[in-house]
Design an enzyme around this catalytic site. Structure first.
Site, short mmCIF file in Angstrom:
data_model
loop_
_atom_site.label_atom_id
_atom_site.label_comp_id
_atom_site.label_asym_id
_atom_site.label_seq_id
_atom_site.Cartn_x
_atom_site.Cartn_y
_atom_site.Cartn_z
N LYS A 72 0.99 -1.07 -0.04
CA LYS A 72 -0.18 -0.04 -0.09
C LYS A 72 1.07 1.14 -0.05
CE LYS A 72 -4.25 -2.46 1.95
NZ LYS A 72 -5.52 -2.33 2.92
N TYR B 282 -11.68 -2.41 -4.28
CA TYR B 282 -12.90 -2.73 -2.96
C TYR B 282 -14.35 -2.21 -1.88
CZ TYR B 282 -8.29 -2.07 -0.26
OH TYR B 282 -6.62 -2.98 -0.07
N PHE C 58 -16.00 2.95 6.62
CA PHE C 58 -14.33 3.41 6.21
C PHE C 58 -14.51 3.48 5.34
CE2 PHE C 58 -14.35 -1.41 7.33
CZ PHE C 58 -13.96 -1.45 6.19
N ARG D 155 -1.02 -14.05 4.05
CA ARG D 155 -1.94 -13.22 4.88
C ARG D 155 -0.97 -13.43 6.50
NH1 ARG D 155 -7.19 -11.65 4.01
NH2 ARG D 155 -7.84 -12.05 6.05
N THR E 197 -5.02 -6.94 10.64
CA THR E 197 -5.91 -6.24 9.59
C THR E 197 -5.54 -4.95 10.60
OG1 THR E 197 -7.07 -7.62 9.47
CG2 THR E 197 -7.27 -4.88 8.77
N ARG F 181 2.50 -6.07 8.52
CA ARG F 181 1.33 -4.89 9.36
C ARG F 181 2.11 -4.24 10.27
NH1 ARG F 181 -3.64 -7.68 7.30
NH2 ARG F 181 -4.19 -6.85 5.27
N ASN G 54 -2.14 0.05 6.48
CA ASN G 54 -1.77 -1.40 7.61
C ASN G 54 -0.62 -1.80 7.15
OD1 ASN G 54 -3.60 -1.70 6.05
ND2 ASN G 54 -4.42 -3.48 6.54
N HIS H 132 -2.35 -5.32 1.56
CA HIS H 132 -3.28 -6.44 0.95
C HIS H 132 -3.04 -7.87 0.95
CE1 HIS H 132 -7.65 -7.35 0.25
NE2 HIS H 132 -6.10 -7.49 -1.42
N GLU I 40 -9.21 -10.83 -8.01
CA GLU I 40 -8.00 -9.55 -7.54
C GLU I 40 -6.98 -9.60 -8.66
OE1 GLU I 40 -9.88 -8.90 -3.33
OE2 GLU I 40 -7.46 -9.42 -3.76
P1 CMP Z 1 -7.48 -4.80 3.31
O1 CMP Z 1 -6.67 -6.50 3.43
O2 CMP Z 1 -6.54 -3.83 2.15
O3 CMP Z 1 -9.09 -4.82 3.16
C1 CMP Z 1 -9.35 -3.86 3.32
C2 CMP Z 1 -9.12 -3.07 4.41
O4 CMP Z 1 -9.71 -2.11 4.79
C3 CMP Z 1 -8.63 -3.41 5.18
O5 CMP Z 1 -7.66 -3.79 4.28
C4 CMP Z 1 -8.17 -2.01 6.08
O6 CMP Z 1 -7.03 -1.21 5.67
C5 CMP Z 1 -9.24 -1.34 5.47
N1 CMP Z 1 -10.41 -1.50 6.83
C6 CMP Z 1 -11.02 -2.09 7.49
N2 CMP Z 1 -11.73 -2.95 8.36
C7 CMP Z 1 -11.50 -0.80 8.72
C8 CMP Z 1 -11.87 -0.42 9.85
N3 CMP Z 1 -12.50 -0.63 11.12
N4 CMP Z 1 -11.10 1.25 10.04
C9 CMP Z 1 -10.35 1.39 8.92
N5 CMP Z 1 -9.95 0.62 7.90
C10 CMP Z 1 -10.42 -0.23 7.88
#
Ligand code: CMP
Length: 148
Positions: free
Chosen positions: A12, A52, A60, A88, A94, A105, A115, A118, A129
């Site tokens: 990211k 997304y 969010f 993962r 996450t 992360r 974070n 992905h 994807e």
């Molecule tokens: P990712 O694995 O890219 O998949 C979806 C993304 O949404 C996740 O990583 C986070 O970066 C983001 N995300 C998930 N939950 C939240 C949250 N509660 N607030 C903000 N961002 C979020």
């Protein structure tokens, strides 16, 4: 025996901008994941929204789209035994605030939004994807041996 899978990885904008791309790609290869395709791109807001879309009702979503289109990302296709879960595991939880040191992360992210990476959550999701970013001709099997 572990199934050979493919998964989509996105490094990211937070991790790319802090110069962590090489370190993160090394972790993938050190863990036995082959990089079959790789590119550095900047997502448009529209591309980030589409990628997304599954989260579009979440509170969010708009912040996530803004962040993901705020700078360059590095997308790759990884292949190896249990690639989805192995990738993962390398990413960690996450929320970077809860991710242990030693995970991507935990080492390179800041919070739940910023974070660092992905990863696809299942082989079926990975297929969708991967196709979002790569044509079949851009995905190359690892070369086991070069001809003499
Ligand atoms: P990712 O694995 O890219 O998949 C979806 C993304 O949404 C996740 O990583 C986070 O970066 C983001 N995300 C998930 N939950 C939240 C949250 N509660 N607030 C903000 N961002 C979020």
């Amino acid at each position: 025996m572990a199934a050979v899978e493919r998964t989509l990885s996105i490094i990211k904008p937070d991790a790319v901008s802090k110069g962590a791309t090489g370190a993160i790609l090394s972790r993938f290869e050190d863990a036995g994941l082959s990089i079959l395709a790789l590119k550095k791109i900047r997502l448009s807001e529209e591309q980030a929204r589409g990628f997304y879309a599954v989260h579009k009702e979440r509170p969010f979503y708009s912040d996530l789209v803004e962040f993901m289109s705020s700078g360059a990302v590095v997308v790759s296709v990884l292949e190896g035994p249990d690639a989805v879960s192995r990738h993962r595991d390398l990413l960690g939880p996450t929320n970077s605030n809860e991710a242990p040191k030693g995970t991507i992360r935990g080492d390179f992210g800041t919070d739940i939004e910023r974070n660092a990476g992905h990863g696809s959550d299942a082989p079926e999701t990975a297929r969708i994807e991967i196709a979002y970013f790569f044509n079949a001709t851009e995905i190359l099997a690892p070369v086991a041996a070069l001809p003499a």
